[in-house]
Design an enzyme around this catalytic site. Sequence first.
Site, PDB file in Angstrom:
ATOM      1  CB  THR A 127      58.921  40.472 -13.059  1.00  0.00           C
ATOM      2  OG1 THR A 127      58.930  41.291 -12.021  1.00  0.00           O
ATOM      3  CG2 THR A 127      59.975  39.458 -12.893  1.00  0.00           C
ATOM      4  CE  LYS A 157      44.295  19.665 -16.535  1.00  0.00           C
ATOM      5  NZ  LYS A 157      45.067  19.222 -17.773  1.00  0.00           N
TER       6      LYS A 157
HETATM    7  C1  NCD Z   1      57.419  43.110  -6.859  1.00  0.00           C
HETATM    8  C2  NCD Z   1      57.237  41.628  -6.640  1.00  0.00           C
HETATM    9  O1  NCD Z   1      56.574  41.046  -7.649  1.00  0.00           O
HETATM   10  O2  NCD Z   1      57.892  40.994  -5.633  1.00  0.00           O
HETATM   11  N1  NCD Z   1      57.119  43.479  -8.177  1.00  0.00           N
HETATM   12  C3  NCD Z   1      57.820  43.469  -9.162  1.00  0.00           C
HETATM   13  O3  NCD Z   1      58.307  42.193  -9.619  1.00  0.00           O
HETATM   14  N2  NCD Z   1      58.092  44.479  -9.895  1.00  0.00           N
HETATM   15  C4  NCD Z   1      56.692  44.023  -5.905  1.00  0.00           C
HETATM   16  C5  NCD Z   1      55.541  43.738  -5.423  1.00  0.00           C
HETATM   17  O4  NCD Z   1      54.548  42.726  -5.872  1.00  0.00           O
HETATM   18  O5  NCD Z   1      55.144  44.320  -4.294  1.00  0.00           O
END
Ligand code: NCD
Length: 392
Positions: free
Chosen positions: A53, A81
């Site tokens: 992401t 902190k």
């Molecule tokens: C997901 C999240 O962070 O919710 N990952 C992502 O953003 N591609 C899914 C996960 O962490 O399982």
Amino acid sequence: MKRDFVTIDDLPDAALSNLMDLADRIRTNLRGHAADLPGYLMGSLFLEPSTRTRLSFEASMLRLGGRVITSSDPATSSAVKGETLADTVRIVDSYVDVTVLRHPSAGAARLAASLARGPVINAGDGSHEHPSQTLCDLYTLRSERGPIAAQTVVLYGDLRYGRTVHSLARALVRFGARVIAIAEGGLNLPEFVVEDLASRPGYGMCMVQINDLEDVFRRRGVEAMLVAPQTELPTAKAGEIAELSMRTKKVHAIYVTRLQKERLRGDAPSATLPILDHRFLKSPTFSDSIVLHPLPRVGEIARELDSDPRAAYFRQAALGVPIRMALLLWSCGMVDLDVGHPHGTRLVPCRGAECVNPGCITVKEAPDFAEVGRDAQGRLRCLFCEERASIS
Ligand code: NCD
């Protein structure tokens, strides 16, 4: 109006489709957009681990000719902190044109959006929502399988704490798709999502018993939640669960999620679903299904599937860049979408009540911002995390 993207319902259907059309155009010439957002600065504020992401948002901003500042290690941010999210957001917002926030608390993005002067994009808030992942998921479904309205999508895994499926289920229902949610051990979709889905016009939900999936489950009988147009819901005898035959269902996609170990609240799941492997895709039910996963996977999809053309999860991750480029262009005011009226919150504010979700940002660190509303059924819900609230 500020162009925040906190929940998938912040953008109406036409706007989501327009974003996907824009991503289609961007995708054909990914290097041709370096002058689209020159001088713009994005702050990526990731107070929880992330690879895809964060990097896909940053790649998107850089490909648009903008720049990026990052706080990606919670251990080195001022949160350790004791700084509150509210203060951190006020500061980051004053440095940048758009803030992308990931946070372990549900409702964090709504809080940030209410304080920031610039747009805030939710990159995942606790176990609440992850709307930009849903853009990527919808875009993959549309690119690989055509119009979403005609599709049946199986959601599989940890649907209780997995935020991606909360946003995705909402969007699928809005586009007129059918959702079959298969989860076990208390890990099915949470109440705030189910009640919202079931209240969408023309839609309903019921628990179903699937008895014809022995080939993949190695047992008879799997309980699932079916969310579908009311006319398609099976009927059951009083006191019994309706039966759903998967042999007659064409499943367009199976969307797998990992167990969200970091979010389980002392209620470890009592059952585990089988790993998605070749047996699944050999089964007549899934023989024509693509496999999606927001990633990271930690064992729920066998690596043997990677070479199968139906394994779409890496293609899905790659589409995160053009669709997030489209989203950033909209957030920064460079393109107008046919926005109409966002679905927005359906909660009517109500005084004298408080959120009872220990994972909510208002309970954890911002009780002074807390706001509660009543849903269409009159139930009290937190305006930040959408979970149940109670009269204080
Ligand atoms: C997901 C999240 O962070 O919710 N990952 C992502 O953003 N591609 C899914 C996960 O962490 O399982």
